[in-house]
Design a protein around this motif. Structure first.
Motif, PDB file in Angstrom:
ATOM      1  N   UNK A 111       0.181 -21.316   5.016  1.00 35.00           N
ATOM      2  CA  UNK A 111       0.725 -22.202   3.996  1.00 35.00           C
ATOM      3  C   UNK A 111       1.142 -21.390   2.780  1.00 35.00           C
ATOM      4  N   UNK A 112       1.976 -21.979   1.928  1.00 35.67           N
ATOM      5  CA  UNK A 112       2.460 -21.307   0.733  1.00 35.67           C
ATOM      6  C   UNK A 112       1.816 -21.930  -0.498  1.00 35.67           C
ATOM      7  N   UNK A 113       1.302 -21.076  -1.389  1.00 32.05           N
ATOM      8  CA  UNK A 113       0.713 -21.533  -2.646  1.00 32.05           C
ATOM      9  C   UNK A 113       1.180 -20.617  -3.766  1.00 32.05           C
ATOM     10  N   UNK A 114       0.928 -21.025  -5.000  1.00 27.60           N
ATOM     11  CA  UNK A 114       1.317 -20.206  -6.146  1.00 27.60           C
ATOM     12  C   UNK A 114       0.124 -19.777  -6.990  1.00 27.60           C
ATOM     13  N   UNK A 115      -1.068 -20.326  -6.678  1.00 28.04           N
ATOM     14  CA  UNK A 115      -2.275 -19.988  -7.438  1.00 28.04           C
ATOM     15  C   UNK A 115      -3.467 -20.063  -6.496  1.00 28.04           C
ATOM     16  N   UNK A 116      -4.394 -19.120  -6.643  1.00 30.20           N
ATOM     17  CA  UNK A 116      -5.544 -19.065  -5.739  1.00 30.20           C
ATOM     18  C   UNK A 116      -6.363 -20.343  -5.742  1.00 30.20           C
ATOM     19  N   UNK A 117      -6.398 -21.053  -6.892  1.00 29.10           N
ATOM     20  CA  UNK A 117      -7.202 -22.267  -6.964  1.00 29.10           C
ATOM     21  C   UNK A 117      -6.570 -23.443  -6.231  1.00 29.10           C
ATOM     22  N   UNK A 118      -5.378 -23.269  -5.698  1.00 34.56           N
ATOM     23  CA  UNK A 118      -4.793 -24.303  -4.853  1.00 34.56           C
ATOM     24  C   UNK A 118      -5.486 -24.359  -3.498  1.00 34.56           C
ATOM     25  N   UNK A 119      -6.161 -23.283  -3.109  1.00 29.50           N
ATOM     26  CA  UNK A 119      -6.769 -23.243  -1.777  1.00 29.50           C
ATOM     27  C   UNK A 119      -8.267 -22.925  -1.797  1.00 29.50           C
ATOM     28  N   UNK A 120      -8.763 -22.159  -2.791  1.00 32.34           N
ATOM     29  CA  UNK A 120     -10.167 -21.753  -2.785  1.00 32.34           C
ATOM     30  C   UNK A 120     -11.148 -22.929  -2.790  1.00 32.34           C
ATOM     31  N   UNK A 121     -10.942 -24.000  -3.582  1.00 32.09           N
ATOM     32  CA  UNK A 121     -11.887 -25.123  -3.524  1.00 32.09           C
ATOM     33  C   UNK A 121     -11.988 -25.730  -2.126  1.00 32.09           C
ATOM     34  N   UNK A 122     -10.872 -25.787  -1.418  1.00 30.43           N
ATOM     35  CA  UNK A 122     -10.882 -26.344  -0.066  1.00 30.43           C
ATOM     36  C   UNK A 122     -11.649 -25.433   0.883  1.00 30.43           C
ATOM     37  N   UNK A 123     -11.445 -24.128   0.760  1.00 31.84           N
ATOM     38  CA  UNK A 123     -12.157 -23.176   1.609  1.00 31.84           C
ATOM     39  C   UNK A 123     -13.653 -23.271   1.356  1.00 31.84           C
ATOM     40  N   UNK A 124     -14.048 -23.330   0.099  1.00 36.31           N
ATOM     41  CA  UNK A 124     -15.466 -23.449  -0.235  1.00 36.31           C
ATOM     42  C   UNK A 124     -16.064 -24.733   0.343  1.00 36.31           C
ATOM     43  N   UNK A 136      -5.846 -10.202   1.683  1.00 31.06           N
ATOM     44  CA  UNK A 136      -7.213  -9.694   1.576  1.00 31.06           C
ATOM     45  C   UNK A 136      -7.779  -9.882   0.176  1.00 31.06           C
ATOM     46  N   UNK A 137      -6.904  -9.776  -0.846  1.00 32.84           N
ATOM     47  CA  UNK A 137      -7.401  -9.933  -2.215  1.00 32.84           C
ATOM     48  C   UNK A 137      -7.942 -11.337  -2.457  1.00 32.84           C
ATOM     49  N   UNK A 138      -7.386 -12.330  -1.767  1.00 29.38           N
ATOM     50  CA  UNK A 138      -7.858 -13.688  -1.918  1.00 29.38           C
ATOM     51  C   UNK A 138      -9.225 -13.861  -1.262  1.00 29.38           C
ATOM     52  N   UNK A 139      -9.416 -13.192  -0.124  1.00 24.63           N
ATOM     53  CA  UNK A 139     -10.712 -13.218   0.555  1.00 24.63           C
ATOM     54  C   UNK A 139     -11.778 -12.576  -0.327  1.00 24.63           C
ATOM     55  N   UNK A 140     -11.411 -11.485  -1.030  1.00 27.09           N
ATOM     56  CA  UNK A 140     -12.355 -10.820  -1.928  1.00 27.09           C
ATOM     57  C   UNK A 140     -12.661 -11.704  -3.138  1.00 27.09           C
ATOM     58  N   UNK A 141     -11.662 -12.433  -3.611  1.00 26.44           N
ATOM     59  CA  UNK A 141     -11.888 -13.350  -4.728  1.00 26.44           C
ATOM     60  C   UNK A 141     -12.881 -14.439  -4.340  1.00 26.44           C
ATOM     61  N   UNK A 142     -12.799 -14.885  -3.090  1.00 23.75           N
ATOM     62  CA  UNK A 142     -13.761 -15.873  -2.594  1.00 23.75           C
ATOM     63  C   UNK A 142     -15.163 -15.278  -2.562  1.00 23.75           C
ATOM     64  N   UNK A 143     -15.283 -14.033  -2.085  1.00 20.76           N
ATOM     65  CA  UNK A 143     -16.590 -13.365  -2.045  1.00 20.76           C
ATOM     66  C   UNK A 143     -17.206 -13.272  -3.437  1.00 20.76           C
ATOM     67  N   UNK A 144     -16.385 -12.970  -4.445  1.00 22.15           N
ATOM     68  CA  UNK A 144     -16.886 -12.840  -5.809  1.00 22.15           C
ATOM     69  C   UNK A 144     -17.422 -14.172  -6.324  1.00 22.15           C
ATOM     70  N   UNK A 145     -16.744 -15.251  -5.997  1.00 19.10           N
ATOM     71  CA  UNK A 145     -17.200 -16.565  -6.437  1.00 19.10           C
ATOM     72  C   UNK A 145     -18.533 -16.921  -5.784  1.00 19.10           C
TER      73      UNK A 145
END
Length: 309
Positions: A268-281, A293-302
């Motif tokens: 899917x296409x997004x413009x901001x990480x917070x468009x998808x991270x809450x759903x993944x969590x 990969x940077x988005x996966x690392x951002x999830x790990x940090x949260x």
């Protein structure tokens, strides 16, 4: 006094519409003699209109008077359309009494059979009469491409005066927003909580909107979106929750593959990480970010920040 119908290409349609509306707004009913005088047509024509056409729309005869049965009138809607109207009516109840009364009256004009067994839950903020008036004002500004002055109260209660080019009214996660360009900030694209805008005044200034902006807004999945160039996210989803993503795909979602065990890969296409991270969590541990990969690392940090308290 005879009625002069509009000069349309379908006088029968005009006549039927008049008869229906005339009967609908007359609780005691209307006689054929009265309609004959008003429409200047023969009683045979009216008998044919009433018996052969309008009877299926809830019009019935009681003695010599023709009346409308509002509860059993057939309005031309099929069962699927009635379900849609029922859902809309149910959702409207959760937006506050003022909003519901207006919405219900409007829906009743479409179908007089809104007594339905449906329940739909939408967690939404309530809208008062003044907020509905704000809707009308903003809609007028958007349609006419007219700039507005307004007062805005931020979530931290800071009050500012804004000068905006409103683009769209948008509904995200239970809240209404005004998407606009801020003329006081070099036309920066911003989102404003609708209920926090007050003292709205239309100016005599007008503006144009690039069609590409509208196209970008149509792809928005949450209030976190921006007008930046979108990037692609790939997700692996296990078989346990994959059906939810297949029944209700995410906006811009594309199915990239499906394994024999029922798990799927989507992009899917997004413009901001917070468009998808809450759903993944929300769906952890049944979902995984494959790229970027940077988005996966951002999830790990949260997750680490949460574990540290």
């Amino acid at each position: 006094m005879a009625l002069k119908l509009s000069s349309s290409h379908n006088p029968k349609y005009d006549r039927l519409s008049y008869i229906y509306e005339r009967i609908a707004r007359t609780p005691d009913g209307v006689t054929i003699k009265e309609l004959t005088q008003e429409l200047e047509v023969s009683s045979k024509t009216l008998q044919r209109d009433l018996h052969e056409t309008l009877a299926s729309s809830g019009i019935y005869c009681e003695g010599r008077r023709w009346k409308l049965n509002h509860k059993s009138s057939a309005d031309g809607l099929g069962s699927q359309e009635r379900i849609v109207l029922g859902v809309l009516d149910s959702l409207a109840k959760q937006a506050g009494l003022d909003f519901y009364h207006k919405a219900h009256q409007l829906l009743e004009q479409i179908s007089s059979q809104l007594e339905h067994p449906l329940f739909a839950n939408m967690d939404t903020e309530a809208l008062s009469k003044s907020h509905l008036e704000t809707f009308v004002t903003l809609e007028r500004a958007i349609k006419s491409r007219t700039m507005i002055h307004a007062h805005y109260t931020s979530v931290r209660k800071a009050q500012t005066q804004v000068h905006l080019k409103p683009i769209r009214l948008a509904f995200f996660a239970g809240f209404w927003y005004v998407l606009a360009f801020d003329a006081n900030d070099d036309d920066t694209f911003k989102k404003y909580h609708l209920k926090s805008l007050t003292h709205i005044v239309l100016t005599d200034e007008h503006y144009e909107i690039d069609p590409s902006v509208i196209a970008r807004i149509e792809e928005a999945s949450s209030v976190w979106f921006s007008l930046d160039e979108p990037f692609e996210v790939r997700l692996w989803i296990d078989a346990e929750v994959a059906p939810y993503f297949q029944r209700k795909p995410l906006r811009t979602q594309r199915l990239m593959g499906q394994d024999g065990d029922g798990s799927i890969e989507v992009a899917l296409r997004i413009t901001h990480e917070m468009e998808i991270l809450p759903l993944v969590l929300w769906y952890l541990p049944h979902i995984r970010i494959l790229s970027p990969k940077w988005l996966d690392k951002a999830l790990d940090k949260k997750i680490e920040a949460y574990k540290k308290g």
